[in-house]
Write an enzyme that holds these catalytic residues in place. Sequence first.
Site, PDB file in Angstrom:
ATOM      1  N   ASP A 191       0.838  -1.265   0.101  1.00  0.00           N
ATOM      2  CA  ASP A 191       0.037   0.045  -0.167  1.00  0.00           C
ATOM      3  C   ASP A 191       0.861   1.233   0.223  1.00  0.00           C
ATOM      4  O   ASP A 191       1.779   1.235   0.244  1.00  0.00           O
ATOM      5  CB  ASP A 191      -0.819   0.052   1.179  1.00  0.00           C
ATOM      6  CG  ASP A 191      -2.314   0.556   1.078  1.00  0.00           C
ATOM      7  OD1 ASP A 191      -3.284   0.245   1.118  1.00  0.00           O
ATOM      8  OD2 ASP A 191      -2.034   1.900   0.812  1.00  0.00           O
ATOM      9  N   ASP A 228       4.059   1.280  -4.342  1.00  0.00           N
ATOM     10  CA  ASP A 228       3.143   1.804  -5.393  1.00  0.00           C
ATOM     11  C   ASP A 228       2.883   1.106  -6.580  1.00  0.00           C
ATOM     12  O   ASP A 228       4.035   0.420  -7.332  1.00  0.00           O
ATOM     13  CB  ASP A 228       3.926   3.406  -5.666  1.00  0.00           C
ATOM     14  CG  ASP A 228       2.755   4.231  -6.554  1.00  0.00           C
ATOM     15  OD1 ASP A 228       1.953   3.526  -7.404  1.00  0.00           O
ATOM     16  OD2 ASP A 228       2.977   5.200  -6.510  1.00  0.00           O
ATOM     17  N   VAL A 229       1.691   0.816  -6.835  1.00  0.00           N
ATOM     18  CA  VAL A 229       1.638  -0.226  -7.977  1.00  0.00           C
ATOM     19  C   VAL A 229       1.742   0.341  -9.400  1.00  0.00           C
ATOM     20  O   VAL A 229       1.909  -0.361 -10.329  1.00  0.00           O
ATOM     21  CB  VAL A 229      -0.107  -0.788  -8.146  1.00  0.00           C
ATOM     22  CG1 VAL A 229      -0.519  -1.376  -6.966  1.00  0.00           C
ATOM     23  CG2 VAL A 229      -0.970   0.604  -8.320  1.00  0.00           C
ATOM     24  N   TYR A 263     -12.869   6.878 -12.070  1.00  0.00           N
ATOM     25  CA  TYR A 263     -13.017   5.510 -11.177  1.00  0.00           C
ATOM     26  C   TYR A 263     -13.848   4.711 -12.021  1.00  0.00           C
ATOM     27  O   TYR A 263     -13.689   3.548 -12.244  1.00  0.00           O
ATOM     28  CB  TYR A 263     -13.685   5.970  -9.931  1.00  0.00           C
ATOM     29  CG  TYR A 263     -14.066   4.610  -9.079  1.00  0.00           C
ATOM     30  CD1 TYR A 263     -12.923   4.208  -8.020  1.00  0.00           C
ATOM     31  CD2 TYR A 263     -15.209   4.088  -8.901  1.00  0.00           C
ATOM     32  CE1 TYR A 263     -13.268   2.991  -7.367  1.00  0.00           C
ATOM     33  CE2 TYR A 263     -15.338   2.870  -8.123  1.00  0.00           C
ATOM     34  CZ  TYR A 263     -14.434   2.454  -7.469  1.00  0.00           C
ATOM     35  OH  TYR A 263     -14.714   1.369  -6.435  1.00  0.00           O
ATOM     36  N   LYS A 267     -12.787   1.197 -13.588  1.00  0.00           N
ATOM     37  CA  LYS A 267     -13.375  -0.213 -13.158  1.00  0.00           C
ATOM     38  C   LYS A 267     -13.868  -1.054 -14.470  1.00  0.00           C
ATOM     39  O   LYS A 267     -13.954  -2.421 -14.469  1.00  0.00           O
ATOM     40  CB  LYS A 267     -14.562   0.018 -12.038  1.00  0.00           C
ATOM     41  CG  LYS A 267     -13.905   0.443 -10.737  1.00  0.00           C
ATOM     42  CD  LYS A 267     -12.998  -0.395 -10.217  1.00  0.00           C
ATOM     43  CE  LYS A 267     -12.287  -0.042  -8.797  1.00  0.00           C
ATOM     44  NZ  LYS A 267     -11.444  -1.160  -8.284  1.00  0.00           N
ATOM     45  N   THR A 301     -17.029   1.264   3.662  1.00  0.00           N
ATOM     46  CA  THR A 301     -15.558   1.787   3.854  1.00  0.00           C
ATOM     47  C   THR A 301     -15.529   3.054   4.017  1.00  0.00           C
ATOM     48  O   THR A 301     -16.536   3.773   3.631  1.00  0.00           O
ATOM     49  CB  THR A 301     -14.899   1.142   2.427  1.00  0.00           C
ATOM     50  OG1 THR A 301     -15.136   1.744   1.383  1.00  0.00           O
ATOM     51  CG2 THR A 301     -15.007  -0.338   2.203  1.00  0.00           C
TER      52      THR A 301
END
Length: 239
Positions: free
Chosen positions: A41, A59-60, A144, A148, A179
């Site tokens: 993360d 970091d991805v 977003y 997705k 969340t």
Amino acid sequence: MSSTDFTVAGQSVLVTGGRGGIGSAIANAFVSAGARVVAVDVSPVPESPRVGIEDVVADVREPSSILKAASKFGSLDTIVQCAGRAAPGEEFDPAVFREIVDIHLVGSFNVAVTLKPLMAESGGSIINVGSMYSYFGSPLVPGYGAAKAGIVQLTKTLALAWAGDGIRVNAVAPGWIRTELTRLVEEDPTLNAAITSRLPSGNFSEPEDIAGTVLYLASGASRLVTGVTIPVDGGYSAS
């Protein structure tokens, strides 16, 4: 692996976004099921170590940091891709739109490609995290939603491309989960009523409710399942 083998005990599992709500719940579920987990993360490592989870800052979008995180294992069986964020009201700014897509979609591709050699050695499973916004319009979060939707197509493409390497690629599409990402929506009476009226339970779900489907996709019981995105939405898409 047997088609009736639901165990993930002994697996080495890397969870991106592993300190967020859904990612953390999934990491904990794998540990409870006997797997070894590295949670990556961009957020700081917790001051108190989490039992059974090795927390790493990565970091991805940076292959070198992902490789370093994966090096904690001698082999890798499962990748769960939960890294992401949303910026309601800001994503019509092209720079913010690009950042959101980079984290969710480009980041997921980057992690998968970077770690493909390890996954091919184990004949492992990659599990991406989509959303109900993979299918429905998202007027407040265009970046977003676009990312997705891309996750669904990326899942199909990698499943076909890497089947010969014994790698399965699937996704889950969570519905309305309680969340930090959904907190403001849940606290808005108008938005909350619009959402819960479509949910058979009438309530938002918990992050832990996603974990069971993810563990199934990581197990031998799902060995014929690849290239699919499974809605885990409490019936939201059925209404």
